[in-house]
Design an enzyme around this catalytic site. Structure first.
Site, PDB file in Angstrom:
ATOM      1  CG  HIS A 270      -0.238  -0.091   2.516  1.00 47.99           C
ATOM      2  ND1 HIS A 270      -0.045   1.264   3.217  1.00 47.99           N
ATOM      3  CD2 HIS A 270       0.127  -0.932   3.367  1.00 47.99           C
ATOM      4  CE1 HIS A 270       0.642   1.029   4.023  1.00 47.99           C
ATOM      5  NE2 HIS A 270       0.837  -0.245   4.464  1.00 47.99           N
TER       6      HIS A 270
ATOM      7  CG  ASP B 275      -2.954   3.730   2.384  1.00 51.49           C
ATOM      8  OD1 ASP B 275      -2.594   2.649   1.739  1.00 51.49           O
ATOM      9  OD2 ASP B 275      -4.025   3.631   3.396  1.00 51.49           O
TER      10      ASP B 275
ATOM     11  CG  ASP C 157       3.500   0.731   7.743  1.00 51.00           C
ATOM     12  OD1 ASP C 157       2.988  -0.077   6.738  1.00 51.00           O
ATOM     13  OD2 ASP C 157       2.518   1.186   8.358  1.00 51.00           O
TER      14      ASP C 157
ATOM     15  CD  GLU D 138      -2.323  -1.619   5.709  1.00 43.73           C
ATOM     16  OE1 GLU D 138      -2.524  -2.966   6.402  1.00 43.73           O
ATOM     17  OE2 GLU D 138      -2.095  -0.589   6.095  1.00 43.73           O
ATOM     18  CD  GLU D 139      -1.362   2.382   7.584  1.00 40.03           C
ATOM     19  OE1 GLU D 139      -1.915   1.864   8.529  1.00 40.03           O
ATOM     20  OE2 GLU D 139       0.022   2.095   7.373  1.00 40.03           O
TER      21      GLU D 139
ATOM     22  CD  GLU E 258       1.857  -3.915   5.861  1.00 38.22           C
ATOM     23  OE1 GLU E 258       2.486  -3.396   6.654  1.00 38.22           O
ATOM     24  OE2 GLU E 258       0.748  -3.340   5.464  1.00 38.22           O
TER      25      GLU E 258
ATOM     26  CG  HIS F  66       1.594   3.901  12.105  1.00 44.53           C
ATOM     27  ND1 HIS F  66       0.634   3.530  12.236  1.00 44.53           N
ATOM     28  CD2 HIS F  66       2.045   3.356  10.735  1.00 44.53           C
ATOM     29  CE1 HIS F  66       0.120   2.850  11.275  1.00 44.53           C
ATOM     30  NE2 HIS F  66       0.863   2.551  10.341  1.00 44.53           N
TER      31      HIS F  66
END
Length: 384
Positions: free
Chosen positions: A74, A76, A107, A141-142, A170, A357
């Site tokens: 992903h 995003d 990520d 995905e997020e 991931e 994150h």
């Protein structure tokens, strides 16, 4: 330029796209252009559903024969938070101290850049290879994960696409590149308790009914006994209280209602339905009769991918370039692997997730280089 250098270059370009869910920020276009230039057929797909944001997705493939190895990821990312707290602009893709900095570095724009660069290098060196390489890239995905991978897979199946194995990039590693492969994931179920009382003056509690003590008894009933002791390949399931909300700014009013949200990460001893039944049973013993219990839609079930020649191949490729024997794990949060598993065996392996994150998310350049080399090794072994 080597495939590793191309991976760093591509990762920087992707980080510079502010693709905070649900925005694409130009990330998919950058990836599509590089794949198309190398001979991949590409499809940009935008999916919609009422009540959720429209999402851009990308499917790319080269080759038409079997076997087909597909990489998934992903573009995003989560919001950067307080940008003033970052060492560098979170969307600048700065290189400093031997690392690449920016939101999505680990990520998982770093993983995408690594497997894309590895695929491009492999195709250039093996123009007539037997088999196919695919890429499933989403921008959801997020977020709600409604208009992303799940619909991209449905579209691909409708086109007659078949995948033999999938590798999701991931950030699976805990301490060092090569220490962990995800072979499954826990399920996730979120619920809400709403207790109704009677508002009144705190000096006259006999004229009111305070919902907060009722809510506390319910929450205690949910957490005082463990859900299970774990299973052969999963840790114990656990329930976490996310919020307790009353919305009462006054100091002299007993509130009319109280609300709590909770989430359960559950193992393969449960299904969403059996887990809901257990939560209802626990609440029934402590319920005052004025409680509403509801659950969010659940699209995350616990699953495990059984070991086969592909898992062995990935372990061997990792060991060849890191000297580590990767540990199989089912820990962590959910990922799009939960959707892919319905179409083919899927495992996850990417970068170290220590800064994902967080403020100052970053990844060592050496890890991007080595991950690209590992992916390239996997392709070589897979199509040997």
């Amino acid at each position: 330029m080597s495939s590793s250098s191309k991976a760093v270059d591509l990762c920087r370009a992707l980080i510079r796209c502010p693709s905070v869910t649900p925005e694409d920020g130009g990330a998919l276009g950058i990836l599509e252009d590089r794949l198309k230039a190398a001979g991949f057929s590409t499809h940009r797909l935008r999916f919609s559903e009422p009540g959720t944001p429209d999402i851009d997705n990308l499917y790319a493939r080269i080759g038409s024969g079997a076997p087909c190895l597909v990489f998934a990821g992903h573009t995003d990312v989560v919001p950067p938070g307080d940008t003033a707290a970052w060492r560098f602009d979170p969307f600048s893709g700065e290189i400093a101290d031997g690392a690449l900095w920016g939101r999505g570095a680990s990520d998982m724009k770093g993983g995408i850049a690594a497997f894309a660069a590895a695929a491009l290098d492999y195709v250039a060196a093996n123009p007539g290879f037997k088999g196919s390489i695919g890429l499933l890239i989403t921008g959801d995905e997020e977020g709600p994960a409604v208009n992303g991978t799940v619909k991209l897979l449905e579209w691909a199946a409708a086109q007659g696409e078949h995948f033999d194995h999938c590798l999701v990039g991931e950030p699976t590693n805990v301490e060092a590149l090569g220490d962990t492969i995800k072979i499954g994931r826990r399920g996730s179920l979120t619920g809400t308790l709403q207790v109704h009382g009677t508002q009144g003056h705190v000096a006259y509690p006999q004229r009111a009914d305070n919902p907060i003590p009722h809510l506390l008894r319910l929450l205690t009933a949910l957490i005082e006994t463990p859900l299970d002791a774990g299973s052969a390949r999963f840790d114990p399931s656990h329930l976490e209280i996310l919020s307790v909300d009353v919305g009462n700014p006054a100091t002299n009013i007993i509130p009319a209602s109280a609300r709590a949200r909770f989430n359960i990460r559950f193992n393969d001893r449960w299904t969403p339905q059996t887990l809901q039944d257990e939560i209802k049973r626990r609440c029934a013993g402590a319920d005052s009769g004025r409680t509403d219990l509801s659950f969010d839609p659940c699209n995350a079930l616990a699953f495990v991918t059984e070991a086969d020649h592909f898992t062995d191949l990935v372990v061997e490729a990792i060991a060849a370039h890191t000297g580590r024997i990767a540990h199989f794990s089912t820990s962590g949060g959910t990922s799009d692997a939960r959707f892919i598993r319905a179409y083919c065996p899927v495992i996850e392996f990417g970068l170290v997730g220590a800064t994902m994150h967080k403020v100052d998310e970053c990844v060592p350049l050496a890890d991007i280089d080595r991950l690209t080399t590992i992916y390239r090794e996997i392709l070589t072994r897979y199509f040997a």
